[in-house]
Each structure stands twice: as structure tokens, then as C-alpha cells.
Design a protein around this motif. Structure first.
Motif, PDB file in Angstrom:
ATOM      1  N   LEU A   1       0.835  -1.212   0.000  1.00  8.99           N
ATOM      2  CA  LEU A   1       0.000   0.000   0.000  1.00  8.99           C
ATOM      3  C   LEU A   1       0.864   1.255   0.000  1.00  8.99           C
ATOM      4  O   LEU A   1       0.549   2.238  -0.673  1.00  8.99           O
ATOM      5  N   GLY A   2       1.970   1.206   0.750  1.00  7.84           N
ATOM      6  CA  GLY A   2       2.859   2.364   0.827  1.00  7.84           C
ATOM      7  C   GLY A   2       3.502   2.703  -0.505  1.00  7.84           C
ATOM      8  O   GLY A   2       3.980   3.812  -0.707  1.00  7.84           O
ATOM      9  N   GLY A   3       3.525   1.743  -1.429  1.00  7.25           N
ATOM     10  CA  GLY A   3       4.148   1.992  -2.734  1.00  7.25           C
ATOM     11  C   GLY A   3       3.137   2.035  -3.863  1.00  7.25           C
ATOM     12  O   GLY A   3       3.521   1.938  -5.029  1.00  7.25           O
ATOM     13  N   SER A   4       1.847   2.161  -3.525  1.00 11.41           N
ATOM     14  CA  SER A   4       0.815   2.109  -4.573  1.00 11.41           C
ATOM     15  C   SER A   4       0.107   3.448  -4.732  1.00 11.41           C
ATOM     16  O   SER A   4       0.096   4.275  -3.833  1.00 11.41           O
ATOM     17  N   ASP A   5      -0.499   3.636  -5.897  1.00  9.69           N
ATOM     18  CA  ASP A   5      -1.263   4.857  -6.155  1.00  9.69           C
ATOM     19  C   ASP A   5      -2.703   4.735  -5.669  1.00  9.69           C
ATOM     20  O   ASP A   5      -3.317   5.708  -5.242  1.00  9.69           O
ATOM     21  N   TYR A   6      -3.249   3.515  -5.810  1.00 13.25           N
ATOM     22  CA  TYR A   6      -4.655   3.288  -5.445  1.00 13.25           C
ATOM     23  C   TYR A   6      -4.812   1.945  -4.762  1.00 13.25           C
ATOM     24  O   TYR A   6      -4.036   1.022  -5.010  1.00 13.25           O
TER      25      TYR A   6
ATOM     26  N   ARG B   1      -1.556   9.766   6.099  1.00  7.41           N
ATOM     27  CA  ARG B   1      -0.980  10.750   7.044  1.00  7.41           C
ATOM     28  C   ARG B   1       0.537  10.744   7.006  1.00  7.41           C
ATOM     29  O   ARG B   1       1.183  11.720   7.352  1.00  7.41           O
ATOM     30  N   GLN B   2       1.114   9.608   6.572  1.00 12.45           N
ATOM     31  CA  GLN B   2       2.582   9.556   6.446  1.00 12.45           C
ATOM     32  C   GLN B   2       3.050  10.281   5.181  1.00 12.45           C
ATOM     33  O   GLN B   2       4.210  10.191   4.797  1.00 12.45           O
ATOM     34  N   GLY B   3       2.100  10.899   4.478  1.00 12.79           N
ATOM     35  CA  GLY B   3       2.470  11.683   3.302  1.00 12.79           C
ATOM     36  C   GLY B   3       2.408  10.899   1.999  1.00 12.79           C
ATOM     37  O   GLY B   3       2.810  11.404   0.950  1.00 12.79           O
ATOM     38  N   LYS B   4       1.905   9.657   2.041  1.00 13.57           N
ATOM     39  CA  LYS B   4       1.805   8.871   0.800  1.00 13.57           C
ATOM     40  C   LYS B   4       0.509   9.230   0.092  1.00 13.57           C
ATOM     41  O   LYS B   4      -0.529   9.394   0.724  1.00 13.57           O
ATOM     42  N   ASP B   5       0.595   9.313  -1.218  1.00 14.11           N
ATOM     43  CA  ASP B   5      -0.546   9.719  -2.019  1.00 14.11           C
ATOM     44  C   ASP B   5      -1.312   8.468  -2.467  1.00 14.11           C
ATOM     45  O   ASP B   5      -1.284   8.088  -3.622  1.00 14.11           O
ATOM     46  N   LEU B   6      -1.991   7.832  -1.498  1.00 11.07           N
ATOM     47  CA  LEU B   6      -2.700   6.580  -1.784  1.00 11.07           C
ATOM     48  C   LEU B   6      -4.192   6.879  -1.923  1.00 11.07           C
ATOM     49  O   LEU B   6      -4.834   7.301  -0.966  1.00 11.07           O
ATOM     50  N   GLY B   7      -4.733   6.670  -3.105  1.00  9.58           N
ATOM     51  CA  GLY B   7      -6.163   6.924  -3.327  1.00  9.58           C
ATOM     52  C   GLY B   7      -6.972   5.647  -3.128  1.00  9.58           C
ATOM     53  O   GLY B   7      -6.447   4.551  -3.277  1.00  9.58           O
ATOM     54  N   VAL B   8      -8.234   5.813  -2.773  1.00  8.51           N
ATOM     55  CA  VAL B   8      -9.109   4.638  -2.681  1.00  8.51           C
ATOM     56  C   VAL B   8      -9.861   4.519  -4.005  1.00  8.51           C
ATOM     57  O   VAL B   8     -10.684   5.356  -4.339  1.00  8.51           O
ATOM     58  N   ALA B   9      -9.529   3.485  -4.763  1.00  4.32           N
ATOM     59  CA  ALA B   9     -10.238   3.274  -6.037  1.00  4.32           C
ATOM     60  C   ALA B   9     -11.641   2.764  -5.765  1.00  4.32           C
ATOM     61  O   ALA B   9     -12.542   2.942  -6.579  1.00  4.32           O
TER      62      ALA B   9
END
Ligand code: ATP
Ligand code: MG
Length: 241
Positions: free
Chosen positions: A108-113, A140-148
């Protein structure tokens, strides 16, 4: 998605290796994701081409040392993901084991969605709030993880509890987070996995669940801002002048 013209790489990070096993019986012997994590070679050498030119596969490989993925080195996993990102696939779909710890949180930490397949059964949906909390913490850790999206699976329209569970989840969660598409419960999944073929490729006359996957692909293209495949957007043709 591959059938719709996107180049897709499917990666199995579940140590059980079921993605590969459901497509080919001999797949256990081949190196894959966990061999790359163990430093046994370059991950790009382990990617398999398939008969569908747009679709390639990275199996779990030899995961015996990683059955408990909780003490996996997150930075090693993310290096492997970065390397996969350098390949030319437009979409990389990474299947993870159940739960949100270990390899799943590293992925998850390395994914976009993230796409959350959720079984339409009362006990299963209790994990949804926790999954959303973990995603919020990663953001919150600053990763840009979107919920698809959350996609309901194994939905049994004839079963009141299954239908009720889906309705409750739709009512409780913010609009837009639940996918419009639902995947029905259907015995065709068993047939597909015993034949080693994805449901969507089972027959040229698509079975009902295959249509659901087509719809899900279209929904995800939209949510993830993927361009429509070339041969799909070449204009609307009127039937008559
Ligand atoms: N929509 C469906 N209808 C009927 N059977 C299904 C459906 N989806 C999956 N199954 C069956 O349930 C089994 C588990 O499905 P799947 O591998 O998708 O679940 P999973 O949550 O990824 O499981 P795991 O945690 O083991 O990875 C499969 O063997 C498959 O045949
Ligand atoms: Mg699975």
C-alpha cells in the motif's frame, strides 16, 4: 483491463500463490515476487508473458520463507515495486494476502490506489473500518494513496443477508467509495479456476460475471484517470444518417 487495451501486469504477493496456481498448475516451480524480495534475481526477469499480449504476470514464486510476512523488510518490498514500475505496463495490479499488515501495508505504501474486494457476508464487512483506518494512517505519512473503491464480491441476490450487508455498507460509507459494480456469487468461478482461465476469458459469449468485470474495469479507468484504450474512443457512430 488487458482485454480493453491497457497493458497490465498482475503481481501476486500472497504467499499462498493462488493467482498463479489458478492459471497454471506448474507455476509453483517458477521464480516470482518473493524470489526477488529474497534477492535471488532481478524481478523483471521473473515476469511471465501470457497468450494475451497486453497481460503479463508475476507469480508469488518461492514464498516459503515469507509465509509470515509480518517481519518482511518494507524497503526491500518497495524497491521491488519501484523496479516493476520501471517496466512498461500501464497498470500494475498487486494482489495481497488478507489483512492489512506485513506485505500488504508495504505494498500500500508503494501504490497509487487501493481496491478493496469485500465479501458480502456479515462477519467480513467488520474489517472495512479497520482497512480504511490503515489507509488513512498511510496517507498521514504523506503517501498519495487513493481509494479506487470497495467492490462487493460473492453477492447472492437470492440471499437476504447478503443483500442486506451490501445495503448497510452503502448506507454507512461516504458516497463514491463503494463501486457501482458488484461481483455476483456464481459457480462459474469454480469452473474457471479448474480450467485455469480467468472468468472474463471463459467464452466468447460472455458469462454474466464476466460482464461485471468489464463494468468494473470501466469504472476503475474512470476513477484512476486512465485514458480510454485507443480503439474504444474513436468516436460515436450514428446508426443512420
Ligand atoms: N463471485 C464468486 N462466486 C463464487 N465463488 C467465488 C467467487 N469469487 C471467488 N470464489 C471462489 O472462492 C474462492 C476464494 O476466492 P478468492 O481467491 O477470490 O478469495 P480471497 O479472498 O482472495 O481468498 P484468499 O484470502 O485465500 O486469498 C475461490 O476458490 C473461488 O473459486
Ligand atoms: Mg486472494
Amino acid at each position: 483491463m488487458a482485454r480493453r487495451g491497457h497493458s497490465v501486469l498482475l503481481v501476486d504477493t500472497d504467499p499462498q500463490g493462488s493467482v498463479g496456481l489458478s492459471l497454471s498448475r506448474g507455476i509453483r516451480e517458477r521464480p516470482g515476487f518473493y524470489d526477488a524480495v529474497a534477492g535471488a534475481g532481478n524481478v523483471s526477469d521473473f515476469v511471465l508473458s501470457t497468450r494475451l499480449p497486453e497481460f503479463s504476470l508475476l507469480t508469488a514464486g518461492c514464498a516459503e520463507a515469507f509465509v509470515d510476512t509480518s517481519d518482511l523488510d518494507v524497503t526491500v518490498v518497495q524497491d521491488v515495486l519501484l523496479e516493476l514500475g520501471r517496466l512498461e505496463s500501464e497498470v500494475i495490479i498487486i494482489d495481497t494476502p488478507a489483512g492489512m499488515s506485513g506485505v500488504t501495508s508495504a505494498v500500500l505504501g508503494g501504490s497509487d490506489y487501493v481496491l478493496i474486494p469485500q465479501q458480502a457476508e456479515p462477519l467480513g464487512v467488520r474489517s472495512v473500518p479497520n482497512a480504511l483506518k490503515v489507509i488513512a494512517a498511510i496517507r498521514r505519512q504523506g503517501k498519495d494513496l487513493g481509494v479506487a473503491g470497495i467492490v462487493m464480491t460473492m453477492v447472492d441476490g437470492d440471499n437476504g443477508e447478503s443483500v442486506e450487508v451490501e445495503a448497510q455498507l452503502r448506507a454507512a460509507l461516504p458516497a463514491g467509495i463503494m463501486c457501482v459494480t458488484t461481483i455476483p456469487r456464481d459457480s462459474v468461478f469454480l469452473r474457471a479456476s479448474s480450467l485455469g482461465v480467468p472468468v472474463g476469458l471463459l467464452s466468447s459469449n460472455p458469462v454474466a460475471p464476466a460482464v461485471a468485470f468489464e463494468q468494473l474495469a470501466a469504472e476503475l479507468e474512470d476513477k484512476m484517470g486512465l485514458s480510454e484504450p485507443q480503439d474504444k474512443d474513436d468516436g460515436v457512430e450514428q446508426l443512420l444518417d
